[in-house]
Scaffold this motif. Structure first.
Motif, PDB file in Angstrom:
ATOM      1  N   ASP A 224     -77.413   6.116  -6.156  1.00  0.00           N
ATOM      2  CA  ASP A 224     -76.060   6.619  -5.915  1.00  0.00           C
ATOM      3  C   ASP A 224     -75.023   5.735  -6.596  1.00  0.00           C
ATOM      4  N   GLN A 225     -73.977   6.368  -7.106  1.00  0.00           N
ATOM      5  CA  GLN A 225     -72.896   5.606  -7.743  1.00  0.00           C
ATOM      6  C   GLN A 225     -71.949   5.026  -6.698  1.00  0.00           C
ATOM      7  N   ALA A 226     -71.778   5.720  -5.578  1.00  0.00           N
ATOM      8  CA  ALA A 226     -70.941   5.219  -4.487  1.00  0.00           C
ATOM      9  C   ALA A 226     -71.856   4.806  -3.335  1.00  0.00           C
ATOM     10  N   TYR A 227     -71.749   3.558  -2.911  1.00  0.00           N
ATOM     11  CA  TYR A 227     -72.554   3.084  -1.785  1.00  0.00           C
ATOM     12  C   TYR A 227     -71.898   1.837  -1.190  1.00  0.00           C
ATOM     13  N   ILE A 228     -72.254   1.552   0.054  1.00  0.00           N
ATOM     14  CA  ILE A 228     -71.782   0.348   0.733  1.00  0.00           C
ATOM     15  C   ILE A 228     -72.949  -0.614   0.837  1.00  0.00           C
ATOM     16  N   LEU A 229     -72.731  -1.854   0.399  1.00  0.00           N
ATOM     17  CA  LEU A 229     -73.760  -2.891   0.476  1.00  0.00           C
ATOM     18  C   LEU A 229     -73.269  -4.006   1.397  1.00  0.00           C
ATOM     19  N   VAL A 230     -73.959  -4.179   2.513  1.00  0.00           N
ATOM     20  CA  VAL A 230     -73.666  -5.277   3.435  1.00  0.00           C
ATOM     21  C   VAL A 230     -74.719  -6.356   3.202  1.00  0.00           C
ATOM     22  N   ASN A 231     -74.277  -7.556   2.868  1.00  0.00           N
ATOM     23  CA  ASN A 231     -75.213  -8.664   2.697  1.00  0.00           C
ATOM     24  C   ASN A 231     -75.049  -9.644   3.850  1.00  0.00           C
ATOM     25  N   SER A 234     -74.256 -13.653   3.166  1.00  0.00           N
ATOM     26  CA  SER A 234     -72.939 -13.973   2.596  1.00  0.00           C
ATOM     27  C   SER A 234     -71.785 -13.466   3.459  1.00  0.00           C
ATOM     28  N   TYR A 235     -72.105 -12.779   4.577  1.00  0.00           N
ATOM     29  CA  TYR A 235     -71.089 -12.230   5.483  1.00  0.00           C
ATOM     30  C   TYR A 235     -70.097 -11.341   4.735  1.00  0.00           C
ATOM     31  N   THR A 236     -70.629 -10.466   3.875  1.00  0.00           N
ATOM     32  CA  THR A 236     -69.751  -9.633   3.060  1.00  0.00           C
ATOM     33  C   THR A 236     -70.195  -8.172   3.063  1.00  0.00           C
ATOM     34  N   LEU A 237     -69.230  -7.318   2.799  1.00  0.00           N
ATOM     35  CA  LEU A 237     -69.467  -5.892   2.570  1.00  0.00           C
ATOM     36  C   LEU A 237     -68.816  -5.529   1.251  1.00  0.00           C
ATOM     37  N   GLU A 238     -69.554  -4.794   0.419  1.00  0.00           N
ATOM     38  CA  GLU A 238     -69.014  -4.300  -0.848  1.00  0.00           C
ATOM     39  C   GLU A 238     -69.081  -2.774  -0.851  1.00  0.00           C
ATOM     40  N   GLN A 241     -68.010   1.880  -6.065  1.00  0.00           N
ATOM     41  CA  GLN A 241     -67.732   3.192  -6.615  1.00  0.00           C
ATOM     42  C   GLN A 241     -68.038   3.127  -8.112  1.00  0.00           C
ATOM     43  N   LYS A 242     -67.865   4.198  -8.802  1.00  0.00           N
ATOM     44  CA  LYS A 242     -68.304   4.277 -10.195  1.00  0.00           C
ATOM     45  C   LYS A 242     -67.771   3.119 -11.032  1.00  0.00           C
ATOM     46  N   ASP A 243     -66.474   2.844 -10.933  1.00  0.00           N
ATOM     47  CA  ASP A 243     -65.873   1.817 -11.785  1.00  0.00           C
ATOM     48  C   ASP A 243     -65.234   0.682 -10.997  1.00  0.00           C
ATOM     49  N   SER A 244     -65.430   0.660  -9.679  1.00  0.00           N
ATOM     50  CA  SER A 244     -64.728  -0.332  -8.851  1.00  0.00           C
ATOM     51  C   SER A 244     -65.642  -0.867  -7.755  1.00  0.00           C
ATOM     52  N   ILE A 245     -65.358  -2.106  -7.337  1.00  0.00           N
ATOM     53  CA  ILE A 245     -66.031  -2.708  -6.188  1.00  0.00           C
ATOM     54  C   ILE A 245     -64.955  -3.287  -5.277  1.00  0.00           C
ATOM     55  N   TYR A 246     -64.987  -2.913  -4.001  1.00  0.00           N
ATOM     56  CA  TYR A 246     -64.026  -3.404  -3.017  1.00  0.00           C
ATOM     57  C   TYR A 246     -64.756  -4.324  -2.040  1.00  0.00           C
ATOM     58  N   ASP A 247     -64.194  -5.530  -1.839  1.00  0.00           N
ATOM     59  CA  ASP A 247     -64.858  -6.549  -1.019  1.00  0.00           C
ATOM     60  C   ASP A 247     -64.212  -6.682   0.355  1.00  0.00           C
ATOM     61  N   PHE A 248     -65.066  -6.878   1.359  1.00  0.00           N
ATOM     62  CA  PHE A 248     -64.607  -7.063   2.731  1.00  0.00           C
ATOM     63  C   PHE A 248     -65.422  -8.170   3.397  1.00  0.00           C
ATOM     64  N   LYS A 249     -64.779  -8.942   4.250  1.00  0.00           N
ATOM     65  CA  LYS A 249     -65.502  -9.884   5.098  1.00  0.00           C
ATOM     66  C   LYS A 249     -66.115  -9.127   6.276  1.00  0.00           C
ATOM     67  N   VAL A 250     -67.283  -9.614   6.737  1.00  0.00           N
ATOM     68  CA  VAL A 250     -67.885  -9.021   7.924  1.00  0.00           C
ATOM     69  C   VAL A 250     -68.378 -10.107   8.870  1.00  0.00           C
TER      70      VAL A 250
END
Length: 457
Positions: A224-231, A234-238, A241-250
Motif C-alpha cells: 500500500d502507498q498509504a499506511y501507518i507505521l508504529v515503531n 522509537s516511540y514513533t508513528l509515521e 502517503q505517496k509523496d509525504s511522511i508525517y511523524d508523531f510521538k507515541v
C-alpha cells in the motif's frame, strides 16, 4: 540424392536430440519421486509444482539454453549475504557456479542423475531465497511447511520463479518480491552500500541489527502507498502517503504489558469515546483504589455496571459485594477532558483488544522514553492524525465537523471509505539521514532473533 542424404542426417539429429530431451525429462520426473532427494528440499511441493509447469525439463542445465539466467541465479545466491541472508540455506555444499558450468558443459548423455539432482536443488535454493526475501526466514505467522502448501495473499514462490525466467531482467523480477516499506528499502540500500565499499566486512553490531530488522520488516510486507507505521522502540508513528511522511510521538506499552506486533487496518475513528475499562485493569489496579476511597469513581467520571449492563449505585454493601465477586461487574469512564482515551480513538481489528487513541496525559510526550501504557498506543496530536486520515480518504470537508466534535466532546463516528493499513512493528535500527540509528531494545526481543541468525551463519 544429396538432398535426401542431408534430410536424413537432419532427421536423425532431431531424433537423437528428441531422445536426449526425453531422457532428461524422464530423469527429472523420476528424481522428484525419489524420497532421498525430496528429503533434501526445503519446499518440495513448490519444486514439484515448478517442474510440472516446466514440462519436467531442466531449468538450469538445458543444453539448448543460451540465456545467462542460470549464472545470474547462481550469483544471486552467492551474494545472498547482501540481503542479510545466509548462503548455507541454499544447498551451497551441493551446488556452486563452478559445478553449474561443469555439468552444463558436460556431454548430454553423461551424469543424467547427477544433473537432475543439481537442477532440482538449484530450483529449491532459488524458491527458498524468494520465500526468505518475501516472508523472512523466521516468520512467526508462517513456517516453511505452511508456505510450501498454501498460497498466501496471492503469492507462490514457484510462480515468481517461472515468471522471472520469462523476463529479460531476471534479477529484477526476483528482487521485486522484497517489501516496499520505506524502512526496509532504507536498510537494504544501506547494507548493500556497505558491501559495495568493502565486500569482506567483518561481523559487527550495526550489521547484525540491520539484518534482524530487515527480517522483521519481511513479516509485515505491504504494497500500500498509504499506511501507518508504529515503531515500538522509537516511540514513533509515521503516516506514509505517496509523496509525504508525517511523524508523531507515541506512548506504548510497559514491558509488563507489551504493545503487540501486528498488521491491521483502521476502518473508522470515534470522537468523545467512553472507555470500557479492561477487567484486568479494573480488578488489579482500580478496585483497590475504589475500596480505599469510594469517591475515586466520581472524581474520575467512572461508573460501575453489572453483567446485564445496568448502572450500579455504589454503597458500602455494594462495594463489599464487588470486592467478593469483581468479575460480575465492569467499569466505564464517560467522555470528557480527563477521559483516558482523550478526544478521539482509532479502531482497528485485532485479537489483542488494543487501539490507537488520544490521551489526557499529554505531558508524558515530553519524556524521551515513553513505555507507560497497558498495551494500547497513545498518539500526540491526535486531531492532526484524524484530519490527515480524512484528507487521505477524500473527505477533507469533514475536518470542521471533526474539530467541533473533539472540542465539544460530542460522540461521532468517522468511517473511512478506504481503510488505512496500520503496521505495529519492533525495529531497533532505522536509517535516518543516511546513517543507522539504534534504539533501546525495551522488550528484549533482539537477543533471540540475533541468536537464530548467528547459529545459521
Amino acid at each position: 540424392m544429396k538432398a535426401l542424404l542431408t534430410f536424413t542426417i537432419i532427421l536423425c539429429c532431431a531424433m537423437i536430440t528428441r531422445a536426449q530431451d526425453l531422457k532428461m525429462t524422464s530423469e527429472i520426473a523420476s528424481s522428484l519421486k525419489d524420497n532421498v532427494i525430496l528429503s533434501k528440499l526445503h519446499y518440495p511441493k513448490s519444486v514439484i509444482q515448478f517442474y510440472a509447469r516446466n514440462d519436467s525439463e531442466y531449468a538450469w542445465l538445458h543444453t539448448a539454453q543460451k540465456s545467462d539466467q542460470p549464472e545470474t541465479a547462481m550469483l544471486l545466491l552467492e551474494y545472498s549475504y547482501r540481503f542479510g541472508l545466509s548462503l548455507s540455506d541454499y544447498h551451497w555444499g551441493a551446488i556452486s557456479l563452478q559445478k553449474l558450468r561443469k555439468l552444463r558443459d558436460a556431454p548430454v548423455e553423461i551424469n543424467q542423475k547427477e544433473k537432475a539432482e543439481f537442477d532440482i536443488l538449484m530450483t529449491d535454493a532459488l524458491i527458498t531465497f524468494i520465500n526468505n526475501l518475501h516472508f523472512g526466514k523466521y516468520n512467526p505467522s508462517y513456517n516453511s511447511s505452511f508456505i510450501d502448501t498454501n498460497e498466501i495473499n496471492g503469492f507462490r514462490s514457484e510462480n515468481v520463479l517461472l515468471y522471472a525466467r520469462q523476463q529479460k531482467d531476471f534479477l529484477k523480477a526476483i528482487l521485486e518480491v522484497q517489501p516496499k516499506v520505506k524502512a526496509y528499502t532504507d536498510l537494504q540500500n544501506y547494507l548493500n552500500g556497505l558491501y559495495e565499499e568493502n565486500d569482506c566486512l567483518a561481523p559487527q553490531t550495526g550489521i547484525e541489527k540491520i539484518v534482524i530488522n530487515m527480517e522483521r520488516l519481511r513479516w509485515i510486507n505491504t504494497r500500500d502507498q498509504a499506511y501507518i507505521l508504529v515503531n515500538i522502540p522509537s516511540y514513533t508513528l509515521e503516516f506514509h502517503q505517496k509523496d509525504s511522511i508525517y511523524d508523531f510521538k507515541v506512548i506504548i506499552g510497559k514491558p509488563s504489558t507489551k504493545t503487540p506486533v501486528l498488521k491491521s487496518s483502521i476502518n473508522y475513528f470515534t470522537t468523545a469515546p467512553d472507555w470500557k475499562v479492561p477487567q484486568s485493569i479494573f480488578i488489579k489496579e482500580m478496585l483497590p483504589k475504589i475500596l480505599k476511597n469510594k469517591s475515586y469513581l466520581t472524581d474520575h467520571h467512572y461508573s460501575v455496571y453489572d453483567k446485564q449492563g445496568n448502572k450500579v449505585e455504589i454503597t458500602s454493601s455494594k462495594l463489599k459485594e464487588i470486592r467478593q465477586n469483581p468479575y460480575k461487574y465492569s467499569v466505564r469512564q464517560s467522555s470528557g477532558c480527563d477521559n483516558a482515551l482523550g478526544a478521539v480513538v482509532f479502531r482497528f481489528e485485532n485479537s489483542y483488544g488494543v487501539y490507537l487513541h488520544d490521551t489526557s496525559q499529554k505531558q508524558l510526550f515530553n519524556k524521551d522514553e515513553r513505555a507507560f501504557s497497558h498495551g494500547c498506543i497513545r498518539v500526540e496530536n491526535a486531531k492532526e492524525l484524524a484530519s490527515l486520515l480524512l484528507k487521505n480518504d477524500g473527505s477533507g470537508n469533514k475536518i470542521p465537523i471533526l474539530e467541533n466534535a473533539m472540542a465539544g466532546y460530542q460522540r461521532k463516528d468517522f468511517v473511512l471509505k478506504q481503510p488505512v493499513p496500520i503496521i505495529i512493528t519492533y525495529l531497533t535500527c532505522l536509517i535516518k539521514d543516511g546513517k543507522p540509528v539504534l534504539y533501546k531494545d525495551i522488550y528484549h526481543f533482539d537477543d533471540s532473533l540475533e541468536n537464530k541468525f548467528n547459529q545459521n551463519k
